[in-house]
Write a protein that holds these residues in place. Structure first.
Motif, mmCIF file in Angstrom:
data_model
loop_
_atom_site.group_PDB
_atom_site.id
_atom_site.type_symbol
_atom_site.label_atom_id
_atom_site.label_comp_id
_atom_site.label_asym_id
_atom_site.label_seq_id
_atom_site.Cartn_x
_atom_site.Cartn_y
_atom_site.Cartn_z
ATOM 1 N N VAL A 125 0.859 -1.198 0.016
ATOM 2 C CA VAL A 125 -0.031 -0.024 -0.015
ATOM 3 C C VAL A 125 1.012 1.330 -0.084
ATOM 4 O O VAL A 125 0.452 2.175 -0.730
ATOM 5 N N LEU A 126 1.772 1.186 0.936
ATOM 6 C CA LEU A 126 2.778 2.482 0.782
ATOM 7 C C LEU A 126 3.439 2.573 -0.592
ATOM 8 O O LEU A 126 3.653 3.866 -0.940
ATOM 9 N N GLY A 127 4.046 1.458 -0.909
ATOM 10 C CA GLY A 127 4.585 1.692 -2.522
ATOM 11 C C GLY A 127 3.926 2.212 -3.444
ATOM 12 O O GLY A 127 4.239 2.914 -4.173
ATOM 13 N N LEU A 146 8.932 -2.149 -3.878
ATOM 14 C CA LEU A 146 9.447 -1.722 -5.272
ATOM 15 C C LEU A 146 8.138 -2.211 -6.343
ATOM 16 O O LEU A 146 7.876 -1.241 -6.971
ATOM 17 N N VAL A 147 7.615 -3.304 -5.884
ATOM 18 C CA VAL A 147 6.417 -3.588 -6.794
ATOM 19 C C VAL A 147 5.394 -2.532 -6.616
ATOM 20 O O VAL A 147 4.625 -2.241 -7.886
ATOM 21 N N GLY A 148 5.070 -2.188 -5.415
ATOM 22 C CA GLY A 148 4.103 -1.158 -5.231
ATOM 23 C C GLY A 148 4.240 0.087 -5.991
ATOM 24 O O GLY A 148 3.288 0.792 -6.521
ATOM 25 N N LEU A 149 5.564 0.586 -6.121
ATOM 26 C CA LEU A 149 5.863 1.610 -6.788
ATOM 27 C C LEU A 149 5.397 1.391 -7.939
ATOM 28 O O LEU A 149 4.766 2.480 -8.872
ATOM 29 N N GLY A 150 5.670 0.470 -8.788
ATOM 30 C CA GLY A 150 5.263 0.281 -10.329
ATOM 31 C C GLY A 150 3.669 0.137 -10.167
ATOM 32 O O GLY A 150 3.219 0.638 -11.298
ATOM 33 N N VAL A 153 -5.882 7.899 -1.548
ATOM 34 C CA VAL A 153 -6.785 6.858 -1.293
ATOM 35 C C VAL A 153 -6.105 5.550 -1.020
ATOM 36 O O VAL A 153 -6.568 4.751 0.040
ATOM 37 N N TRP A 154 -4.761 5.236 -1.646
ATOM 38 C CA TRP A 154 -4.215 4.123 -1.190
ATOM 39 C C TRP A 154 -3.719 4.171 0.448
ATOM 40 O O TRP A 154 -3.672 3.172 1.108
ATOM 41 N N SER A 155 -3.473 5.371 0.735
ATOM 42 C CA SER A 155 -2.935 5.444 2.169
ATOM 43 C C SER A 155 -4.171 5.158 2.828
ATOM 44 O O SER A 155 -3.921 4.804 4.213
ATOM 45 N N ALA A 156 -5.333 5.465 2.760
ATOM 46 C CA ALA A 156 -6.717 5.313 3.380
ATOM 47 C C ALA A 156 -6.634 3.625 3.538
ATOM 48 O O ALA A 156 -7.129 3.209 4.550
ATOM 49 N N SER A 157 -6.409 2.744 2.603
ATOM 50 C CA SER A 157 -6.273 1.383 2.821
ATOM 51 C C SER A 157 -5.431 1.021 4.138
ATOM 52 O O SER A 157 -5.821 0.090 4.707
#
Length: 413
Positions: free
Chosen positions: A55-57, A110-114, A369-373
């Motif tokens: 989520v953070l990525g 790193l996968v999250g960054l992509g 929105v993703w930070s909300a997760s």
């Protein structure tokens, strides 16, 4: 419309769809395997770390991609992000082979960054079409998540078997699939035509080989003025609030549903069946949401989604143990309500934001929105511990109806 324009649009949509489908496949499979690896090696109390890293990525990736897209274009930004995700998948694969938590979490980050760039692909798809078709365009890319939602879990067992055949830990198999999927996404991004940019800067002309525009004769407006001019606060604040609250509701109830089922003696087969209904609602009907947004307006899709989320919470509250009826229905409604808000809010952001600020605002919205997760994942556990599944459902329902109540109060003035 020229043949070259149609061909470029089709090619771009195919590349965007493939990137989202492959990134979602990698994320679902790798995240599930990593959760099991961490739980086995470090205890269940730490099993949520892979989800937090993802989520953070993703939030950071969306924020960064939103700022890079206007400068470097969709092909470079997405290909670079997917390449970074492929490198991360390799790191995670090494961590899975060694059953080492640190490289596993770093790889997932790193996968999250992509994946953050993949999430913005829906806006790039919308920019290829006129306003009355943008909802359908972005919903087509959102629908690509269905592929990942189905393929990720389906590939886990055969991938684990193949890994065991090589003498590797079985859970390294899904990590190996993530390497292949992210590499495939990077390859797909390379097929984006050069002339199809992200949200266009004012004055740029679309088309193959279009030259840079001449500098404007009048001084350009400051970004803050642009945000206060064509972009009314309602143009991004309302969809932002609705999307965040929908994410909180969906994530909280969805996260605690497996815990609720296991607490009542149900096995992983039942958990998988209920979550499959949820994933179907989240992605499979996205084209319908896009048509609603185009036909009746994004705000109608958003309000309908919030209403469906409230109904989902009420159903979960009324049938918290009905694993063959009430809970699958509740989780399906939970997924589709989120989808309506997600597609409707995205369509409004694509339609109402000024070109010079669009991608930055869209990236910021996705990051929030993703930070909300992450917040929902932490908060739902505390709610469940304090008041059970019913409390989680009540709080989720209240969050869903807040924007509707606020909108009704404004309209009543």
């Amino acid at each position: 419309m020229g043949t070259s324009t149609v061909t470029g649009r089709t090619r771009s949509m195919g590349a965007l769809f493939a990137g989202v489908a492959l990134l979602n496949t990698a994320t679902v499979g790798l995240g599930t395997a990593a959760t099991l690896i961490v739980a086995a090696g470090s205890g269940a109390v730490w099993s949520g770390l892979p989800s937090v890293a993802n989520v953070l990525g993703t939030a950071a990736g969306a924020l960064g991609a939103g700022r890079l897209l206007p400068v470097h274009g969709s092909r470079r930004v997405l290909a670079g992000g997917y390449g970074l995700a492929a490198a991360g998948a390799l790191v995670a694969f090494a961590g899975a082979l060694a059953t080492s938590v640190v490289p596993l979490l770093l790889g997932i980050l790193l996968v999250g960054l992509g994946n953050g760039g993949a999430q913005l692909s829906r806006y790039l798809a919308a920019d290829l079409y006129p306003q009355d078709r943008r909802g359908r365009a972005l919903s087509t890319v959102v629908w690509g998540g269905t592929v990942g939602a189905l393929a990720g879990p389906a590939l886990m067992v055969p991938a684990a078997g193949a890994a065991a055949g090589f003498g590797w830990p079985s859970l390294s198999g899904p990590a190996a699939v993530a390497v292949l999927a992210t590499a495939g996404a990077a390859l797909a991004a390379a097929f984006l035509p050069r002339h199809v940019p992200p949200p266009r800067q004012p004055g740029l002309r679309p088309g193959p080989g279009a030259p840079p525009p001449e500098p404007p004769k009048s001084p350009p407006r400051e970004p803050a003025v642009a945000a206060r001019g064509p972009v009314r606060p309602a143009g991004f604040v309302r969809p932002l609030v609705a999307m965040v609250l929908a994410q909180l509701t969906m994530s909280a109830v969805m996260t605690m549903t497996p815990v609720q089922l296991q607490a009542h003696g149900h096995d992983l087969g039942v958990v998988g069946w209920v979550l499959s209904a949820h994933l179907f609602g989240m992605f499979a009907l996205a084209p319908l949401s896009g048509r609603i947004a185009d036909r009746w307006g994004p705000h109608v899709a958003v309000n309908a989604g919030l209403g469906v989320l409230a109904l989902a919470a009420a159903t979960a509250l009324a049938a918290p143990t009905a694993h063959t009826s009430g809970l699958p229905i509740a989780l399906f409604l939970l997924g589709y309500g989120w989808n309506l808000v997600f597609v409707g809010g995205s369509a409004q952001l694509s339609r109402d934001l000024a070109p010079e600020t669009r991608s930055r605002v869209q990236g910021t919205v996705d990051a929030v929105v993703w930070s909300a997760s992450a917040l929902a994942g932490l908060g739902s556990g505390a709610l469940f511990a304090g008041g059970g599944y019913g409390l989680v459902a009540v709080v989720g329902g209240v969050l869903a109806v807040l924007p509707l109540a606020f909108s009704a109060a404004r309209d009543g003035r």
